[in-house]
Design a protein around this motif. Structure first.
Motif, PDB file in Angstrom:
ATOM      1  N   ARG A 400       0.837  -1.204   0.000  1.00 44.59           N
ATOM      2  CA  ARG A 400       0.000   0.000   0.000  1.00 44.59           C
ATOM      3  C   ARG A 400       0.874   1.257   0.000  1.00 44.59           C
ATOM      4  NH1 ARG A 400      -5.161   0.151   1.035  1.00 44.59           N
ATOM      5  NH2 ARG A 400      -5.193  -1.685   2.369  1.00 44.59           N
ATOM      6  N   PHE A 401       1.946   1.212   0.796  1.00 45.74           N
ATOM      7  CA  PHE A 401       2.814   2.385   0.860  1.00 45.74           C
ATOM      8  C   PHE A 401       3.563   2.581  -0.467  1.00 45.74           C
ATOM      9  CE2 PHE A 401       2.870   1.475   5.638  1.00 45.74           C
ATOM     10  CZ  PHE A 401       1.780   2.323   5.854  1.00 45.74           C
ATOM     11  N   VAL A 402       3.992   1.459  -1.044  1.00 44.45           N
ATOM     12  CA  VAL A 402       4.679   1.549  -2.344  1.00 44.45           C
ATOM     13  C   VAL A 402       3.729   2.140  -3.386  1.00 44.45           C
ATOM     14  CG1 VAL A 402       5.728   0.216  -4.226  1.00 44.45           C
ATOM     15  CG2 VAL A 402       6.224  -0.390  -1.863  1.00 44.45           C
ATOM     16  N   ARG A 403       2.505   1.650  -3.359  1.00 43.58           N
ATOM     17  CA  ARG A 403       1.489   2.086  -4.319  1.00 43.58           C
ATOM     18  C   ARG A 403       1.184   3.577  -4.131  1.00 43.58           C
ATOM     19  NH1 ARG A 403      -3.109  -1.124  -2.888  1.00 43.58           N
ATOM     20  NH2 ARG A 403      -1.744  -2.899  -3.125  1.00 43.58           N
ATOM     21  N   THR A 404       1.051   3.969  -2.897  1.00 43.12           N
ATOM     22  CA  THR A 404       0.732   5.371  -2.613  1.00 43.12           C
ATOM     23  C   THR A 404       1.818   6.285  -3.151  1.00 43.12           C
ATOM     24  OG1 THR A 404      -0.348   4.616  -0.606  1.00 43.12           O
ATOM     25  CG2 THR A 404       0.123   6.971  -0.753  1.00 43.12           C
ATOM     26  N   ARG A 405       3.046   5.890  -2.893  1.00 40.42           N
ATOM     27  CA  ARG A 405       4.167   6.708  -3.388  1.00 40.42           C
ATOM     28  C   ARG A 405       4.142   6.790  -4.916  1.00 40.42           C
ATOM     29  NH1 ARG A 405       9.836   5.123  -4.460  1.00 40.42           N
ATOM     30  NH2 ARG A 405      10.954   7.075  -4.770  1.00 40.42           N
ATOM     31  N   ALA A 406       3.903   5.619  -5.554  1.00 46.81           N
ATOM     32  CA  ALA A 406       3.874   5.576  -7.020  1.00 46.81           C
ATOM     33  C   ALA A 406       2.769   6.485  -7.571  1.00 46.81           C
ATOM     34  CB  ALA A 406       3.664   4.136  -7.489  1.00 46.81           C
ATOM     35  N   TYR A 407       1.580   6.395  -6.994  1.00 48.63           N
ATOM     36  CA  TYR A 407       0.458   7.214  -7.472  1.00 48.63           C
ATOM     37  C   TYR A 407       0.770   8.694  -7.298  1.00 48.63           C
ATOM     38  CZ  TYR A 407      -2.328   2.898  -7.418  1.00 48.63           C
ATOM     39  OH  TYR A 407      -2.802   1.637  -7.656  1.00 48.63           O
ATOM     40  N   PHE A 408       1.308   8.999  -6.147  1.00 48.32           N
ATOM     41  CA  PHE A 408       1.629  10.384  -5.823  1.00 48.32           C
ATOM     42  C   PHE A 408       2.672  10.942  -6.813  1.00 48.32           C
ATOM     43  CE2 PHE A 408       4.073  13.574  -3.497  1.00 48.32           C
ATOM     44  CZ  PHE A 408       3.053  14.422  -3.064  1.00 48.32           C
ATOM     45  N   MET A 409       3.724  10.154  -7.010  1.00 51.27           N
ATOM     46  CA  MET A 409       4.810  10.613  -7.890  1.00 51.27           C
ATOM     47  C   MET A 409       4.335  10.744  -9.342  1.00 51.27           C
ATOM     48  SD  MET A 409       7.387  11.206  -6.009  1.00 51.27           S
ATOM     49  CE  MET A 409       8.751  11.372  -7.124  1.00 51.27           C
ATOM     50  N   GLU A 410       3.439   9.875  -9.746  1.00 47.84           N
ATOM     51  CA  GLU A 410       2.973   9.931 -11.125  1.00 47.84           C
ATOM     52  C   GLU A 410       1.948  11.047 -11.313  1.00 47.84           C
ATOM     53  OE1 GLU A 410       4.297   8.411 -13.591  1.00 47.84           O
ATOM     54  OE2 GLU A 410       2.872   9.066 -15.121  1.00 47.84           O
ATOM     55  N   LEU A 411       1.077  11.192 -10.312  1.00 46.71           N
ATOM     56  CA  LEU A 411       0.042  12.229 -10.393  1.00 46.71           C
ATOM     57  C   LEU A 411       0.663  13.623 -10.452  1.00 46.71           C
ATOM     58  CD1 LEU A 411      -2.794  11.097  -7.957  1.00 46.71           C
ATOM     59  CD2 LEU A 411      -3.083  11.788 -10.342  1.00 46.71           C
ATOM     60  N   PHE A 412       1.632  13.839  -9.598  1.00 45.39           N
ATOM     61  CA  PHE A 412       2.166  15.194  -9.484  1.00 45.39           C
ATOM     62  C   PHE A 412       3.467  15.431 -10.259  1.00 45.39           C
ATOM     63  CE2 PHE A 412      -0.483  14.499  -5.728  1.00 45.39           C
ATOM     64  CZ  PHE A 412      -1.404  15.530  -5.932  1.00 45.39           C
ATOM     65  N   PHE A 413       4.212  14.386 -10.514  1.00 48.20           N
ATOM     66  CA  PHE A 413       5.529  14.598 -11.159  1.00 48.20           C
ATOM     67  C   PHE A 413       5.734  13.794 -12.456  1.00 48.20           C
ATOM     68  CE2 PHE A 413       6.101  15.268  -6.567  1.00 48.20           C
ATOM     69  CZ  PHE A 413       6.515  16.593  -6.581  1.00 48.20           C
ATOM     70  N   LYS A 414       4.723  13.066 -12.843  1.00 45.69           N
ATOM     71  CA  LYS A 414       4.833  12.222 -14.060  1.00 45.69           C
ATOM     72  C   LYS A 414       6.147  11.416 -14.046  1.00 45.69           C
ATOM     73  CE  LYS A 414       1.879  14.976 -16.997  1.00 45.69           C
ATOM     74  NZ  LYS A 414       1.706  15.708 -18.241  1.00 45.69           N
ATOM     75  N   ALA A 415       6.386  10.781 -12.934  1.00 48.28           N
ATOM     76  CA  ALA A 415       7.670  10.108 -12.706  1.00 48.28           C
ATOM     77  C   ALA A 415       7.944   8.974 -13.700  1.00 48.28           C
ATOM     78  CB  ALA A 415       7.720   9.559 -11.279  1.00 48.28           C
ATOM     79  N   SER A 416       6.896   8.389 -14.256  1.00 55.47           N
ATOM     80  CA  SER A 416       7.128   7.236 -15.157  1.00 55.47           C
ATOM     81  C   SER A 416       7.926   7.628 -16.387  1.00 55.47           C
ATOM     82  CB  SER A 416       5.796   6.615 -15.570  1.00 55.47           C
ATOM     83  OG  SER A 416       5.091   7.486 -16.418  1.00 55.47           O
ATOM     84  N   TYR A 417       7.855   8.909 -16.756  1.00 53.60           N
ATOM     85  CA  TYR A 417       8.598   9.332 -17.955  1.00 53.60           C
ATOM     86  C   TYR A 417      10.108   9.419 -17.697  1.00 53.60           C
ATOM     87  CZ  TYR A 417       3.989  10.373 -19.780  1.00 53.60           C
ATOM     88  OH  TYR A 417       2.703  10.266 -20.204  1.00 53.60           O
ATOM     89  N   ASN A 418      10.454   9.402 -16.422  1.00 54.63           N
ATOM     90  CA  ASN A 418      11.885   9.447 -16.098  1.00 54.63           C
ATOM     91  C   ASN A 418      12.430   8.069 -15.720  1.00 54.63           C
ATOM     92  OD1 ASN A 418      11.794  12.265 -16.365  1.00 54.63           O
ATOM     93  ND2 ASN A 418      11.067  12.484 -14.267  1.00 54.63           N
ATOM     94  N   ASP A 419      11.561   7.084 -15.816  1.00 53.86           N
ATOM     95  CA  ASP A 419      11.966   5.731 -15.422  1.00 53.86           C
ATOM     96  C   ASP A 419      13.036   5.202 -16.381  1.00 53.86           C
ATOM     97  OD1 ASP A 419      12.095   2.983 -14.825  1.00 53.86           O
ATOM     98  OD2 ASP A 419      10.039   3.027 -14.072  1.00 53.86           O
ATOM     99  N   PRO A 420      14.210   4.837 -15.846  1.00 58.85           N
ATOM    100  CA  PRO A 420      15.287   4.342 -16.741  1.00 58.85           C
ATOM    101  C   PRO A 420      14.931   3.030 -17.432  1.00 58.85           C
ATOM    102  CG  PRO A 420      15.878   4.072 -14.428  1.00 58.85           C
ATOM    103  CD  PRO A 420      14.605   4.840 -14.444  1.00 58.85           C
ATOM    104  N   TRP A 421      13.844   2.395 -17.020  1.00 58.77           N
ATOM    105  CA  TRP A 421      13.397   1.165 -17.686  1.00 58.77           C
ATOM    106  C   TRP A 421      13.183   1.420 -19.182  1.00 58.77           C
ATOM    107  CZ3 TRP A 421       8.945  -0.767 -20.140  1.00 58.77           C
ATOM    108  CH2 TRP A 421       8.833  -2.142 -20.173  1.00 58.77           C
ATOM    109  N   ASN A 422      12.816   2.680 -19.463  1.00 61.78           N
ATOM    110  CA  ASN A 422      12.617   3.068 -20.850  1.00 61.78           C
ATOM    111  C   ASN A 422      13.693   4.084 -21.220  1.00 61.78           C
ATOM    112  OD1 ASN A 422      10.573   2.188 -22.639  1.00 61.78           O
ATOM    113  ND2 ASN A 422      10.042   4.334 -22.947  1.00 61.78           N
ATOM    114  N   PRO A 423      14.279   4.005 -22.426  1.00 59.03           N
ATOM    115  CA  PRO A 423      15.302   5.001 -22.759  1.00 59.03           C
ATOM    116  C   PRO A 423      14.719   6.417 -22.835  1.00 59.03           C
ATOM    117  CG  PRO A 423      14.984   3.430 -24.560  1.00 59.03           C
ATOM    118  CD  PRO A 423      14.066   3.023 -23.488  1.00 59.03           C
TER     119      PRO A 423
END
Lengths: 435, 475
Positions: A400-423
């Motif tokens: 739940r805590f991991v999920r909350t952080r992920a949602y928060f980071m994506e909602l406010f900072f679009k963190a997935s676009y900086n994920d090194p998993w993708n070039p």
């Protein structure tokens, strides 16, 4: 002793209305959705199999008669060490008419050497390598471009497969011509490796092994796992393959649904995967996965939630259920907790203990009852008995805590676009275009 | 005493011959004028021919001969500058007029003098024969080094002047075998120059390297770039992005025009299409087609050989003068024989035993005079097989206590122990008869010349001295 005594007295004093007031979160959401609804779904699934047994038989006959070419694509980076095992696992398949295509997405280890050797020895049919890493979607699309089969299977290199897995995952296409994609049943191979892998095995048992049967039964199954998924080649042509990840497996499932095709889960098409063996690795993986809910459900495919052209009620429900139970409920849990602190400050310990008791009891009941619905298991159910109480901490708190952080980071900072998993070269464009 | 001419004068008997400073020079104008056997009667050969092909032919005939009186003969080339390596390295000089003989005379005299230093003995092994030839030639020309030349006509791509001339193009790989033997025997030292890859089937080096389809081995293929469009992750051959109107590249997935490589797209790899079988692949197979035998070799399986510059060792120089060249490699591992060193040791012990027992033991030598002729008709393997058969047959005539060794490739030593000299002689004669029959059966056109001698082992002389005395006439 006093505390235990007080706790027992507290339980005895709980009437139905008070129980509902204090444990509404458990009753309305967890019990209703993840026990009752799952149970109903499982029963309907069984009934559906029995009532449609002739149709399934016809599907099997048609499939065997046609014997279509199946293209198996395996994109990945630095997966050389897994490829030989994968090839061996596939060579045992009961279904033989397949071509195996490996795509190396800019590996910097000995993967190309291994794959070229396998290609030369005829153990794989096609091998493509991009010197420059382009990301998983591009690698999968490169493989897709050169497939010749009527059906496409997407696999992860580090997984292994039951020897009838290919047959089982293709069969649903012959059962229902509207099915555009079929998801395989992913189980944890290394469930004995560590506590975290055991807990994931229980989680997969519930969320994949049971959860996906139910969502598939209700027509709202929403994610074909990248580890094991099958697609109609013509549908893949229509939707033009995978888009930029992370979370591309959920994204492609939505794209197929939006194109008007059904998604089906094949519980008997079994794939074994190696789950992360430490909490740190698991947190990293889930952080990546969970961000995609915001990115794809709330941003890229938000049109599904609105009555626009091509609106589909079943797609809406699929999305709504996903957003409600994963996103809304996740945040609501914090409100629930605050509600308890403010309204029942003296009983907070009793409430937590009771919740532990309720979730654990439900865990055991699910293990017992849902276990009856599973034809194929990767481990005996009794193995998990000692670990069920820990699931509350694992699923209820850690994830739940991991999920909350992920949602928060994506909602406010679009963190997935900086994920090194993708070039970065591709993520920049995805971010610009809101993909 | 013969008069020595101080002027170059034509011979009165033969217009091909000129005489100068006591030497006779035989001039060759065309093939008819050269009878191979005749050249032994002249000191120097002058080739005067307009046709380089003819010149090469003459040089090959002389230098490729197995008689030292032929292959060591000094050769001069008159009025021909178009001849290129490697043949010029088989000449002893080039003249623009006969007058220049005077200038080159000291060199010729030196060659002829050095030839007189040389001793020649027949050798069993064909390889040994060639080695002897190389060493003799190098000694006579005062050459310490032999450097190979790149040669299009060579079967292995490199020509070792006096070595390669002995082989046809198809057999030229044997040059490398002989070099290896010379190196193993420490007759030569090497300095690495290059590597060559030879056909696995015919061992020649004229190979055509081609990129071929991994499925059908055809080299009829086209290549194109793979393009990755970043915004939509579409990846495919560049043909997918082309249109029929202009040169712009348009993404087939999202219809966007590709603008800037590295920014919105890149070309991460290439793809090849076989035009013969339609197979699509990224990596060609590389194959090496032998232009001699047409065999299509896998490049990984080609025979790799080193090309080395060679220089004669001290041992090589001594051997070239003494004329004794043997390749111990040829003679080892022949069942029924022991190595020469072992034979010596055993003979030493036998002498000691005789001192104690006063018994009779004998030492026999068998020598095949024209071994070179016999062995030149066989390859290595056949030579070995023949020797094995021979030894097996000889063994049947001998008591088990007898010991056999190869002193050289043409000379066999036998210690016939615990038998009177008379019986040992009889046995040896029987063996000689057997050997003659074997040789005549196998080499129908050859006159077999076998020599032998048997001596009783004496306790008064050392084993080495007894062996030396016995073989001295056969080396």
């Amino acid at each position: 002793m006093d505390t235990i005594g007080e706790f027992i007295s507290y339980l005895q004093a709980l009437g139905p209305s008070k129980f509902l007031r204090v444990f509404w979160f458990f009753v309305i959401f967890e019990f209703f959705r993840y026990f009752l609804l799952d149970l109903v779904g499982l029963i309907l699934h069984r009934v559906s199999i029995w009532t449609n047994r002739k149709r399934w038989k016809r599907a099997r006959e048609e499939f065997k008669k046609e014997n279509p070419l199946v293209s198996i694509i395996v994109p990945g980076k630095n997966e050389g060490k897994h490829i030989f095992k994968l090839v061996k696992s596939l060579s045992e398949q009961t279904y033989r008419n397949y071509e195996l295509i490996i795509i190396d997405d800019g590996s910097d280890d000995n993967t190309p050497i291994i794959c070229k050797s396998l290609l030369k020895n005829g153990l794989i049919d096609q091998f493509y390598r991009n010197e420059e890493r382009g990301g998983k979607a591009s690698a999968a699309n490169l493989g897709l471009r050169f497939t010749k089969g009527k059906y496409i299977i997407h696999l992860d290199a580090d997984c292994s497969y039951d020897n009838d897995a290919v047959e089982k995952i293709i069969l649903p296409f012959y059962y229902d011509k509207d099915i555009g994609g079929v998801g395989g049943n992913v189980m944890v191979r290394n469930y004995k490796e560590s506590l975290v892998t055991t807990l994931q095995a229980v989680e997969y048992f519930n969320s994949v092994g049971i959860g996906r049967i139910v969502t598939s039964q209700f027509g709202i199954y929403r994610i074909i796992s990248g580890a094991f998924g099958a697609f109609r080649a013509d549908v893949m042509d229509k939707i033009q393959g995978w888009d930029i990840g992370p979370g591309l497996d959920g994204d492609i499932t939505v794209k197929i649904r939006k194109s008007g095709y059904k998604i089906h889960f094949a519980p008997e098409a079994v794939c074994l995967t190696s789950a992360p063996n430490t909490f740190k690795k698991l947190a990293k993986q889930r952080y990546r996965w969970d961000k995609s809910l915001i990115r794809f459900r709330l941003r890229k495919h938000k049109d599904i939630l609105f009555p626009t052209q091509g609106f589909s009620i079943i797609n809406f429900i699929s999305f709504f259920e996903n957003i409600l139970y994963n996103l809304v409920l996740n945040f609501m849990w914090y409100f629930y907790f605050i509600d308890l602190i403010f309204n029942f400050p003296n009983l907070i310990l009793h409430v937590i203990l009771t919740n532990l008791f309720l979730y654990t009891s439900m865990g055991y009941i699910k293990l017992l009852i849902f276990g009856l619905f599973r034809k194929r298991t990767n481990a005996p159910n009794y193995y998990f008995i000692p670990y069920i109480p820990l699931m509350v901490l694992y699923f209820g708190y850690f994830l739940r805590f991991v999920r909350t952080r992920a949602y928060f980071m994506e909602l406010f900072f679009k963190a997935s676009y900086n994920d090194p998993w993708n070039p970065l070269k591709t993520s920049i464009h995805a971010k610009e275009k809101g993909l | 005493m013969k008069d020595i001419n101080t002027e170059i004068i034509p011979s009165k008997e033969n217009d091909h011959v000129i005489e100068f400073a006591g030497y006779t020079f035989y001039t060759i104008y065309n093939t008819d004028s050269l009878k191979t056997d005749d050249i032994v009667f002249y000191d120097v050969i002058i080739i005067q021919a307009g046709d380089p092909e003819f010149t090469r032919h003459i040089i090959t005939r002389i230098r490729g001969h197995f008689n030292p009186e032929h292959y060591l003969k000094p050769i001069l080339l008159l009025n021909q500058s178009s001849l290129k390596d490697p043949y010029t390295n088989l000449l002893d000089g080039t003249l623009y007029s006969l007058e220049q003989i005077k200038l080159i005379l000291p060199k010729l005299q030196n060659i002829l003098l050095r030839i007189k230093d040389l001793t020649f003995s027949s050798s069993l092994s064909y390889e040994a024969l060639i080695i002897q030839k190389v060493l003799s030639y190098m000694y006579s020309r005062d050459m310490e080094e032999m450097e190979p030349f790149v040669d299009f006509n060579s079967g292995i791509g490199y020509n070792y002047p006096i070595l390669s001339v002995n082989f046809s193009r198809h057999e030229e790989h044997q040059v490398l075998n002989i070099i290896n033997i010379m190196l193993e025997e420490k007759l030569m030292k090497k300095e690495f120059l290059d590597s060559v890859y030879l056909c696995t089937k015919c061992t020649t080096g004229y190979l055509s390297y081609r990129e071929v389809c991994p499925k059908c081995n055809s080299s009829n293929a086209t290549s194109q770039d793979i393009v990755h469009h970043f915004p939509c992750s579409y990846v495919g051959p560049i043909e997918d992005f082309k249109n029929q109107i202009d040169d712009a590249l348009n993404c087939p997935k999202c219809n966007k025009t590709l603008r800037h490589i590295g920014v919105d797209y890149d070309k991460p790899s290439i793809i090849n299409d076989c035009l013969s079988c339609g197979h699509r692949f990224q990596d060609f197979n590389v194959k090496a087609k032998c232009m001699t035998c047409k065999f299509d070799n896998e490049v990984e399986k080609l025979n790799k050989s080193s090309i080395n510059a060679l220089s004669v060792t001290k041992k090589g120089q001594i051997m070239s003068v003494s004329g004794y060249v043997t390749t111990s490699k040829d003679l080892q591992e022949i069942i029924g024989t022991v190595k020469m060193d072992t034979f010596r040791t055993m003979l030493k012990y036998e002498i000691e035993r005789l001192k104690q027992t006063e018994g009779n033991s004998n030492l026999a030598v068998l020598h095949l005079k024209n071994s070179g002729e016999a062995y030149s008709t066989m390859d290595n393997e056949l030579q070995r097989t023949m020797l094995k058969v021979l030894i097996k047959a000889i063994r049947k005539y001998l008591p088990t206590s007898s010991v056999i060794t190869f002193y050289s490739s043409s000379t066999i030593l036998i210690a016939i122990n615990d038998l009177p000299l008379k019986i040992a002689r009889r046995l040896t004669e029987e063996i000689i008869t057997l050997m003659r029959e074997l040789m005549e059966t196998n080499f129908k056109n050859m006159i077999v010349t076998l020599e032998h001698e048997v001596k009783a082992v004496t306790v008064k002389l050392s084993s080495d001295l007894q062996i030396q005395q016995l073989v001295k006439d056969y080396i």
